[in-house]
Design a protein around this motif. Structure first.
Motif, PDB file in Angstrom:
ATOM      1  N   GLY B  72       0.830  -1.200   0.000  1.00  0.00           N
ATOM      2  CA  GLY B  72       0.000   0.000   0.000  1.00  0.00           C
ATOM      3  C   GLY B  72       0.862   1.246   0.000  1.00  0.00           C
ATOM      4  N   ALA B  73       1.910   1.225   0.822  1.00  0.00           N
ATOM      5  CA  ALA B  73       2.805   2.375   0.895  1.00  0.00           C
ATOM      6  C   ALA B  73       3.518   2.572  -0.433  1.00  0.00           C
ATOM      7  N   GLN B  74       3.938   1.470  -1.035  1.00  0.00           N
ATOM      8  CA  GLN B  74       4.637   1.593  -2.321  1.00  0.00           C
ATOM      9  C   GLN B  74       3.714   2.140  -3.400  1.00  0.00           C
ATOM     10  N   ASN B  75       2.482   1.630  -3.426  1.00  0.00           N
ATOM     11  CA  ASN B  75       1.521   2.161  -4.403  1.00  0.00           C
ATOM     12  C   ASN B  75       1.330   3.651  -4.206  1.00  0.00           C
ATOM     13  N   ALA B  76       1.274   4.043  -2.939  1.00  0.00           N
ATOM     14  CA  ALA B  76       1.041   5.450  -2.624  1.00  0.00           C
ATOM     15  C   ALA B  76       2.210   6.293  -3.109  1.00  0.00           C
ATOM     16  N   ILE B  77       3.421   5.809  -2.865  1.00  0.00           N
ATOM     17  CA  ILE B  77       4.591   6.586  -3.288  1.00  0.00           C
ATOM     18  C   ILE B  77       4.617   6.704  -4.806  1.00  0.00           C
ATOM     19  N   GLN B  78       4.269   5.597  -5.450  1.00  0.00           N
ATOM     20  CA  GLN B  78       4.223   5.590  -6.906  1.00  0.00           C
ATOM     21  C   GLN B  78       3.225   6.630  -7.416  1.00  0.00           C
ATOM     22  N   GLU B  79       2.070   6.649  -6.772  1.00  0.00           N
ATOM     23  CA  GLU B  79       1.026   7.585  -7.190  1.00  0.00           C
ATOM     24  C   GLU B  79       1.470   9.014  -6.925  1.00  0.00           C
ATOM     25  N   CYS B  80       2.121   9.191  -5.788  1.00  0.00           N
ATOM     26  CA  CYS B  80       2.620  10.518  -5.419  1.00  0.00           C
ATOM     27  C   CYS B  80       3.588  11.005  -6.488  1.00  0.00           C
ATOM     28  N   GLN B  81       4.459  10.102  -6.924  1.00  0.00           N
ATOM     29  CA  GLN B  81       5.438  10.498  -7.940  1.00  0.00           C
ATOM     30  C   GLN B  81       4.770  10.783  -9.277  1.00  0.00           C
ATOM     31  N   ARG B  82       3.703  10.043  -9.545  1.00  0.00           N
ATOM     32  CA  ARG B  82       2.994  10.293 -10.786  1.00  0.00           C
ATOM     33  C   ARG B  82       2.298  11.656 -10.749  1.00  0.00           C
ATOM     34  N   GLN B  83       1.762  11.973  -9.588  1.00  0.00           N
ATOM     35  CA  GLN B  83       1.064  13.260  -9.479  1.00  0.00           C
ATOM     36  C   GLN B  83       2.030  14.428  -9.598  1.00  0.00           C
ATOM     37  N   PHE B  84       3.256  14.230  -9.161  1.00  0.00           N
ATOM     38  CA  PHE B  84       4.180  15.364  -9.125  1.00  0.00           C
ATOM     39  C   PHE B  84       5.289  15.262 -10.165  1.00  0.00           C
ATOM     40  N   THR B  85       5.060  14.473 -11.204  1.00  0.00           N
ATOM     41  CA  THR B  85       6.088  14.422 -12.251  1.00  0.00           C
ATOM     42  C   THR B  85       6.249  15.816 -12.807  1.00  0.00           C
ATOM     43  N   GLY B  86       7.483  16.190 -13.033  1.00  0.00           N
ATOM     44  CA  GLY B  86       7.722  17.476 -13.664  1.00  0.00           C
ATOM     45  C   GLY B  86       7.625  18.647 -12.709  1.00  0.00           C
ATOM     46  N   HIS B  87       7.419  18.382 -11.445  1.00  0.00           N
ATOM     47  CA  HIS B  87       7.427  19.481 -10.486  1.00  0.00           C
ATOM     48  C   HIS B  87       8.786  19.529  -9.799  1.00  0.00           C
TER      49      HIS B  87
END
Lengths: 549, 360
Positions: B72-87
């Motif tokens: 769950g934590a890994q999925n969350a981190i992955q999603e977090c990185q997807r949301q902030f790509t390019g920031h």
């Protein structure tokens, strides 16, 4: 005192007492549902586990939790075969809780499964709308006594469904998910085995796909998982429901028997209206009869079909009764008391019922042999189903239009007759007629009240369901109202018919076994009227006679 | 499965090597749990550094839940990185090091987002595993049933599994914020903030469930209807949280030890109340442009940017005015792919020559 139905010879006070009593009973029905019964049905969700089976299912071995070589991420898996039969989706039903294996019980009455297909957007595996999905399903069961993984075959079936998915334009990138309609998977008319196991394979035929990409499973997109939702009736609800039925059956039966005797005692042949009421009572007894008790001991999968048929029968008779009831009060119509004169309007009810009967027989009938059958899965089948339901809906609408038209006519006739005769007859007669009309209105209003109550209860049920699925589920009074709706509606049905049986039974002064209801001797001055001394006629003719002759 | 596991093994090795360098957030420990539990481990896995005593206890009691927590934590981190790509801040916990970095020492918006999405991720995964029947304690949850219904399953059915995930996530994650530690007392505001953001993540997950219903009355009529709730995907949760991140509310701790809303600097508008699903933060974000070991920022040097783009991923913004180098790159990509159901694509390889801009 001769003539008329019980209702005409009842004082307002007694009528009021009876209505109050019935209201209390109705509230009791409602409360039983609200208080004792859990919600009528519940679900269990299964996210199917993907396993690898090198034998591709040829060994006939069941794949279950313990021999599953789990594929943790489907999209990362490289299959070794082309037809992908080596990938098996499994679910064992039901789940365990606190380490204890839960069991399905015969109390659940039915078990149905719905499948959610999770499809991810992908450049390479494109989903095409209306893609046919073919599943190779194997369903096994296990008894309580048998060993942990000793599964026996229940059904093996090839299931074809149409996969309907949608996706928003901005979701069309890797990782975006489609929103797919759920698919009906199976429907078991009884739940007599404690455990079930489902193995699903989604085979693909590469050659067929190259030849014709409309073949099964070629256009279903990047499938990431299957979720199975199983729905059953709650045992608690079954118990409460069965007991209410068991309690009501003898009551209705006795009342029906009394009514039957009453019309048999008449010097004349029973009127059409009386026969219609008798039939209504009979269909209610059939509806009430708690045949479901047998299913708790024996396996009878056709019970679901039977209960559908019983309900269908009851509603057909009830609708016909309303029509006849309204028609028999059309005083100027000379064709009364003759079933043939209703054949045009009755044909709507018959068509509607037949349409639904055909649909039900196909859907639930074939499901007796193959629980995975669905009439909706094939284009021809769904056309037939749509047609049957469409015809039924049209006929029902037409029926109600005619019914309301008829009721309006009855009202206007009564009105005109009353205003015509009020000044013609004596004061006594006037009062009596006023009273009778009032009671008829009362009963008609009772029908309206019942429908209004049903509709209100229906909306309350919806509200209760909305509450249950809100953010914070509250255990308020209304959360149990779904069951209250069912017991309440059931109670109403029974009370309605019981009241009809009691009130419309021919009143007979000299009849010995008469119940309290009809032993009513209010002022009898009017009975000196020689015109209705020797004939037993129905209510409307009694009071309208002077105006019509 | 096999490639994945070996990948995790490498990850674990990496972690062991770099552990000394890192001021790891406890989440990176959690991310290790699955690896630790996957093998035939003899040593007690719940004594990983980073878990608070309370968490270690919960871990002991619910060992089978730990892989779920970790995934769950890994999925969350992955999603977090997807949301902030390019920031500038791109959830800059490098997956290759598997840790979230000391950024969370500060009570920034970014910390708020991370805590919220992690707790949502854990709730999501626990709920999912319940449905898979992998967690024996919750296949049929006891939660959210009216009180007068007996707990017997055959009487009244099951409750919602999400509720179970919600409670577990709250018990396991929030416990460290509640543990009374005299040394951490000065940190009280931070604990409150974390708890609030954790809760916001879970609440958002719960609130965005969608009911799906099936009618099964006579002839399939809707007088009998059963509904269940469908969880939003982590992507949807990420998207919602991303919006909440933009609207995060600044708070401070007052004398009574409660969180107090502060006026927004931009609009000078003081909000009177915050929703339970709003993210809250206390500190200004550090400058993510520069590498700073102390504040835990990695800097944007070496990041790929988009020339001419006015958005966050544009080179002007991402490189913080330091300029960028342009390289010519030959990219091999898959093309002319042929469809083969779920897991296999047969593709040709095409060579594309593209230009890449990389921040100085």
């Amino acid at each position: 005192m001769a003539g008329g139905a019980v209702i005409e010879n009842l004082s307002n006070r007694k009528l009021f007492v009876i209505f109050a009593g019935l209201l209390v009973i109705q509230i009791m029905f409602f409360l039983i549902g609200a208080w004792y019964a859990p919600s009528p049905s519940s679900y269990m969700e299964f996210e199917m586990i993907t396993c690898r089976d090198e034998t591709k299912g040829l060994s006939g071995e069941w794949i279950h939790r313990d021999n599953c070589q789990q594929i943790s991420e489907l999209s990362e898996y490289t299959p070794s075969s082309f037809d992908l039969r080596e990938i098996v989706f499994i679910a064992k039903m039901p789940h365990t809780r606190d380490g204890i294996e839960l069991e399905y019980s015969p109390w659940f009455q039915f078990l149905l499964g719905v499948l959610h297909v999770d499809v991810e957007y992908s450049e390479h595996f494109k989903y095409v709308a209306h893609a046919p999905l073919e599943l190779e399903v194997r369903m096994g069961y296990r008894d309580k006594e048998s060993k942990k993984n000793e599964w026996k075959e229940l059904v093996t079936s090839n299931v074809t469904r149409i996969l309907e998915c949608t996706i928003a334009e901005d979701e069309k990138k890797a990782g975006g998910t489609y929103d797919c309609d759920m698919l009906d998977l199976f429907e078991l008319g009884s739940s007599s085995y404690p455990f079930y196991l489902i193995n699903i394979r989604i085979p693909i035929n590469q050659q067929a796909c190259q030849f014709d990409n409309k073949s099964a499973n070629c256009q279903i997109g990047k499938l990431t998982g299957l979720r199975l939702i199983e729905i059953h009736q709650n045992g608690g609800f079954t118990l409460v429901w069965l007991w209410t039925k068991t309690f009501m059956t003898p009551v209705v039966a006795i009342c029906l028997w009394w009514y039957y005797n009453r019309i048999n005692q008449l010097a004349r042949n029973p009127l059409l209206l009386e026969r219609a009421i008798l039939l209504l009572g009979l269909s209610l007894v059939i509806l009430d009869f708690p045949i479901e008790w047998i299913s708790l001991t024996y396996r009878i999968p056709f019970l679901l079909l039977i209960s559908d048929l019983r309900q269908g029968l009851f509603y057909t008779v009830l609708f016909s009764f309303w029509l006849i009831f309204a028609g028999e009060h059309l005083i100027d119509d000379n064709t009364r008391n003759n079933l043939k004169s209703y054949r045009f309007n009755l044909s709507f009810i018959i068509t509607a019922s037949l349409g639904l009967l055909i649909y039900d027989l196909i859907e639930r009938g074939i499901q007796l042999y193959d629980p995975f059958y669905s009439v909706w899965s094939s284009p021809t089948g769904s056309q037939i189903a749509y047609f049957a339901i469409f015809i039924s809906a049209i006929s029902t609408v037409a029926y109600f239009i005619f019914l309301f038209f008829k009721i309006a006519r009855v009202w206007s006739t009564i009105k005109s007759k009353r205003s015509a005769q009020i000044y013609q007859t004596s004061e006594n007669r006037r009062l009596k007629v006023e009273g009778v009309i009032y009671r008829f209105k009362f009963l008609m209003l009772f029908t309206l009240l019942c429908s209004a109550f049903t509709i209100a209860a229906y909306f309350m049920k919806q509200y209760g369901e909305a509450q249950l699925h809100g953010d914070e589920a509250r255990d308020g009074f209304l959360t149990g109202s779904t069951s209250a709706f069912f017991t309440g509606a059931f109670g109403m049905c029974n009370i309605y018919v019981l009241l009809l049986l009691a009130m419309y039974a021919p009143s007979h002064k000299h009849y010995r076994g008469a119940s309290q209801l009809i032993d009513e001797n209010d002022d009898d001055e009017i009975m000196e009227d020689p015109s209705n001394q020797h004939t037993e006629s129905n209510a409307m003719t009694t009071f309208l006679k002077p105006s019509t002759d | 499965m096999i490639p994945r596991r070996s990948c995790w093994l490498i990850l674990l090795l990496n972690l062991l090597n770099v552990q000394s360098l890192l001021d790891a957030s406890w989440w990176s420990t959690v991310a290790q749990l699955s690896t630790a539990l996957a093998g035939h481990n003899v040593k007690p896995v719940c004594e990983l550094p980073g878990l608070s005593p309370g968490q270690a206890q919960v871990c002991e009691l619910f060992k089978d839940h730990m892989p779920a927590v970790s995934i769950g934590a890994q999925n969350a981190i992955q999603e977090c990185q997807r949301q902030f790509t390019g920031h500038r801040w791109n959830c800059s916990t490098h997956y290759s090091t598997g840790m979230l970095g000391p950024i969370h020492k500060m009570a920034t918006r970014e910390a708020a987002f991370t805590y919220a999405i992690l707790s949502a991720g854990v709730t999501h995964e626990i709920g999912r595993r319940c449905k898979q029947g992998l967690l024996t304690s919750c296949g049929c949850s006891d939660e959210t049933k009216p009180k007068n219904v007996p707990t017997d399953w055959s009487w009244g059915g099951c409750g919602d599994n999400v509720e179970y995930g919600y409670k577990f996530s709250r018990d396991f994650i929030d416990i460290r914020e509640k543990e009374h530690d005299p040394k951490r007392n000065h940190d009280n505001g931070r604990s409150l903030m974390n708890r609030r953001n954790n809760e916001a993540g879970r609440k958002i997950l719960k609130r965005h469930r969608k009911p799906k219903c099936k009618c099964h009355g006579v002839s399939g009529a809707c007088n009998m209807k059963t509904c269940w709730m469908q969880l939003p995907s982590m992507e949807q949760v990420g998207k919602i949280l991303r919006n909440k991140y933009d609207k995060a509310i600044r708070v401070q701790i007052n004398d009574r030890g409660n969180l107090q809303l502060l006026a927004d600097e931009a609009t000078k508008e003081r909000k009177t109340r915050a929703l339970p699903t709003d993210l809250v933060f206390m500190d200004d974000s550090p400058d993510y442009c520069r590498f700073d070991r102390h504040s835990g920022t990695l800097g944007t040097e070496g990041r790929v940017c988009k020339r001419g783009s006015g958005g966050a991923e544009g080179c002007d913004s991402l490189c913080c005015g330091r300029g960028y180098n342009t390289y010519t790159q030959e990219v091999k990509s898959k093309c002319n792919c042929k469809f083969e159901w779920c897991c296999k694509v047969v593709c040709q390889t095409c060579n594309n020559v593209t230009q890449v801009d990389i921040c100085k």
